[in-house]
Design a protein around this motif. Sequence first.
Motif: not given
Length: 138
Positions: A39-40, A42-43, A46-47
């Motif tokens: 998740r980190l 993937r975030l 996105w950022l």
Amino acid sequence: MDASGRSWGRAMTLVAVAYVVIGILFGWLAQSADADHVRLWRLAAWLASAAVAAAQIGYEHYRLGASPRGTALHAAGAVALGAFGLALAANVHWLVAGTHGQRPPLLALPVWPVVTAVPAFLAALAVAAVLARFGRVR
């Protein structure tokens, strides 16, 4: 084609390549991470993509003086090209990985660009309209 046309065209291509690199790089990092860190990554992807999008919108608005509609079209074009590049990479991965029994992700080639470009256009149009409302700084 005038200089500004070449400028936004080059910027759109560069941004599309950045999206592909971000998608592949962060996908690879997420694949090698444990479940908690996926998740980190993937975030972070996105950022990074949001930062690239903001840079393109800012460049179009402040440097090229593009209209909100033009800025949104160019941003959506970059997103569509990047999504097509990622769909192409997914198909190449399917070929190289030899995943027998799974169908090739051929439908991703036309679908991903459309599915990503429409919301990108709307978001970029909203941001560019807000920037236009506050005027241009030169």
